[in-house]
Design a protein around this motif. Structure first.
Motif, short mmCIF file in Angstrom:
data_model
loop_
_atom_site.label_atom_id
_atom_site.label_comp_id
_atom_site.label_asym_id
_atom_site.label_seq_id
_atom_site.Cartn_x
_atom_site.Cartn_y
_atom_site.Cartn_z
N CYS A 131 7.63 -7.05 -18.38
CA CYS A 131 7.36 -6.38 -17.10
C CYS A 131 7.06 -7.37 -15.98
O CYS A 131 6.36 -7.03 -15.01
CB CYS A 131 6.19 -5.41 -17.25
N GLY A 132 7.50 -8.59 -16.11
CA GLY A 132 7.28 -9.56 -15.04
C GLY A 132 5.84 -9.98 -14.87
O GLY A 132 5.45 -10.42 -13.78
N GLY A 133 5.05 -9.88 -15.92
CA GLY A 133 3.66 -10.32 -15.85
C GLY A 133 2.70 -9.32 -15.27
O GLY A 133 1.53 -9.63 -15.05
N VAL A 134 3.15 -8.09 -15.00
CA VAL A 134 2.30 -7.02 -14.49
C VAL A 134 2.15 -5.97 -15.59
O VAL A 134 3.10 -5.69 -16.32
CB VAL A 134 2.89 -6.38 -13.22
N LEU A 135 0.95 -5.39 -15.69
CA LEU A 135 0.71 -4.28 -16.61
C LEU A 135 0.00 -3.17 -15.83
O LEU A 135 -1.20 -3.26 -15.56
CB LEU A 135 -0.15 -4.71 -17.80
N GLY A 136 0.77 -2.16 -15.45
CA GLY A 136 0.19 -1.08 -14.67
C GLY A 136 1.21 -0.47 -13.75
O GLY A 136 2.38 -0.86 -13.73
N ASP A 137 0.75 0.46 -12.95
CA ASP A 137 1.64 1.17 -12.03
C ASP A 137 0.98 1.24 -10.65
O ASP A 137 0.16 2.13 -10.38
CB ASP A 137 1.93 2.58 -12.55
N PRO A 138 1.33 0.31 -9.77
CA PRO A 138 0.71 0.31 -8.44
C PRO A 138 1.33 1.29 -7.46
O PRO A 138 0.87 1.38 -6.31
CB PRO A 138 0.95 -1.13 -7.97
N THR A 139 2.33 2.04 -7.87
CA THR A 139 3.09 2.84 -6.91
C THR A 139 2.27 3.91 -6.23
O THR A 139 2.64 4.38 -5.14
CB THR A 139 4.32 3.47 -7.59
N ARG A 140 1.17 4.35 -6.85
CA ARG A 140 0.32 5.37 -6.23
C ARG A 140 -0.98 4.78 -5.68
O ARG A 140 -1.91 5.53 -5.34
CB ARG A 140 0.00 6.46 -7.24
N ALA A 141 -1.07 3.47 -5.59
CA ALA A 141 -2.28 2.83 -5.06
C ALA A 141 -2.44 3.14 -3.58
O ALA A 141 -1.47 3.31 -2.85
CB ALA A 141 -2.20 1.32 -5.28
N ASP A 142 -3.70 3.21 -3.14
CA ASP A 142 -3.97 3.44 -1.72
C ASP A 142 -5.33 2.88 -1.36
O ASP A 142 -6.22 2.72 -2.21
CB ASP A 142 -3.90 4.93 -1.39
N ALA A 143 -5.50 2.57 -0.08
CA ALA A 143 -6.72 1.92 0.39
C ALA A 143 -7.94 2.82 0.27
O ALA A 143 -9.06 2.33 0.05
CB ALA A 143 -6.54 1.48 1.84
N ALA A 144 -7.78 4.13 0.41
CA ALA A 144 -8.92 5.04 0.29
C ALA A 144 -9.51 5.00 -1.11
O ALA A 144 -10.73 5.01 -1.29
CB ALA A 144 -8.49 6.47 0.65
N THR A 145 -8.63 4.94 -2.11
CA THR A 145 -9.11 4.79 -3.48
C THR A 145 -9.85 3.46 -3.64
O THR A 145 -10.90 3.38 -4.27
CB THR A 145 -7.94 4.86 -4.48
N GLY A 146 -9.28 2.39 -3.06
CA GLY A 146 -9.94 1.09 -3.12
C GLY A 146 -11.30 1.09 -2.47
O GLY A 146 -12.25 0.48 -2.99
N GLU A 147 -11.44 1.79 -1.35
CA GLU A 147 -12.75 1.88 -0.69
C GLU A 147 -13.76 2.59 -1.59
O GLU A 147 -14.93 2.19 -1.68
CB GLU A 147 -12.61 2.61 0.64
N ARG A 148 -13.32 3.65 -2.26
CA ARG A 148 -14.22 4.36 -3.18
C ARG A 148 -14.61 3.48 -4.36
O ARG A 148 -15.78 3.45 -4.76
CB ARG A 148 -13.54 5.64 -3.67
#
Length: 258
Positions: free
Chosen positions: A215-232
């Motif tokens: 997977c190119g050195g990534v494990l996960g799915d960032p496609t639904r990531a968003d800054a509001a979740t990061g703030e929480r």
């Protein structure tokens, strides 16, 4: 105790000797510089440990705790990403030697408590060894907590590197360094089907390199990531860290429970 700064390295030597006490808690952020795919910077784990330690220490000081912050440790154990250009790492022995030296130096101050605030999963095992060594060698009270980011349900528990949680947190902390145009799902088919074998928390763990999964050195799915979740996630971590520092300040392994 009040101070205009909670950055230990901004004090003079005589001021440090006056302002620190045996009750002072000193926090060492521990990050890494390593491959995080095309969508996140090499310094992702360093940024998370550094920024979240600033917020946590400031919030703890505002609540009346005597907490201080050392400059972050950037180069650590990231050999699982050695195949990827841009990963800068040192071996476990080198990291332990560095942590021993930092502990030895702290033991020359009035402070007696050291907390590792870790942003990189590959550091967990060496830090656990360092906790006991610094306790034994210098009589320090030693603790570790990590900037743990959760997996999304869609990640099947495999969102451990560059996935939804980590990417969301970086979109909050440093959106200028995140490249959404490179978001791609990186979940190896069938890996979550194993009942016993897995990552941290599994009954059987395994040695791995980040290019083992195709997977190119990534494990996960960032496609639904968003800054509001990061703030929480950031707010949740600061709250957890302040509660942790409060418990650390009165922890007694011989009894006198919480």
């Amino acid at each position: 105790m009040s101070a205009s700064t909670r950055e230990l390295a901004e004090l003079s030597g005589p001021a440090l000797d006056t302002m620190l006490t045996p009750d002072s808690i000193v926090v060492l952020p521990v990050g890494s510089v390593e491959h995080h795919g095309a969508h996140l910077p090499l310094a992702t784990d360093l940024i998370m440990a550094d920024e979240m330690s600033v917020r946590a220490v400031d919030a703890a000081a505002d609540s009346g705790l005597d907490v201080w912050r050392l400059p972050p440790l950037a180069y650590t154990k990231s050999d699982e990403h050695d195949w990827a250009p841009g990963t800068f790492w040192i071996g476990a022995d080198d990291l332990l030697a560095t942590l021993r030296g930092i502990g030895r130096s702290l033991a020359r101050t009035p402070a007696r408590t050291l907390v590792f605030l870790n942003g990189h999963g590959g550091n967990v095992a060496p830090l656990a060894i360092a906790l006991r060594e610094l306790r034994r060698l210098h009589g320090l009270r030693t603790f570790a907590l990590s900037v743990a980011v959760p997996s999304a349900p869609e990640e099947s528990g495999l969102g451990i590197h560059g996935g939804w949680g980590e990417t969301s947190l970086m979109m909050h902390l440093r959106p200028d360094l995140v490249a959404p145009e490179h978001f791609a799902r990186a979940i190896p088919e069938g890996l979550s089907d194993y009942r016993r074998i897995g990552f941290a928390g599994a009954s059987v763990q395994f040695g791995w390199l980040s290019d083992d999964f195709g997977c190119g050195g990534v494990l996960g799915d960032p496609t639904r990531a968003d800054a509001a979740t990061g703030e929480r996630l950031a707010a949740d971590f600061v709250r957890l860290a302040v509660e942790s520092f409060e418990e650390i300040s009165r922890f007694d392994p011989a009894g006198g429970g919480a």
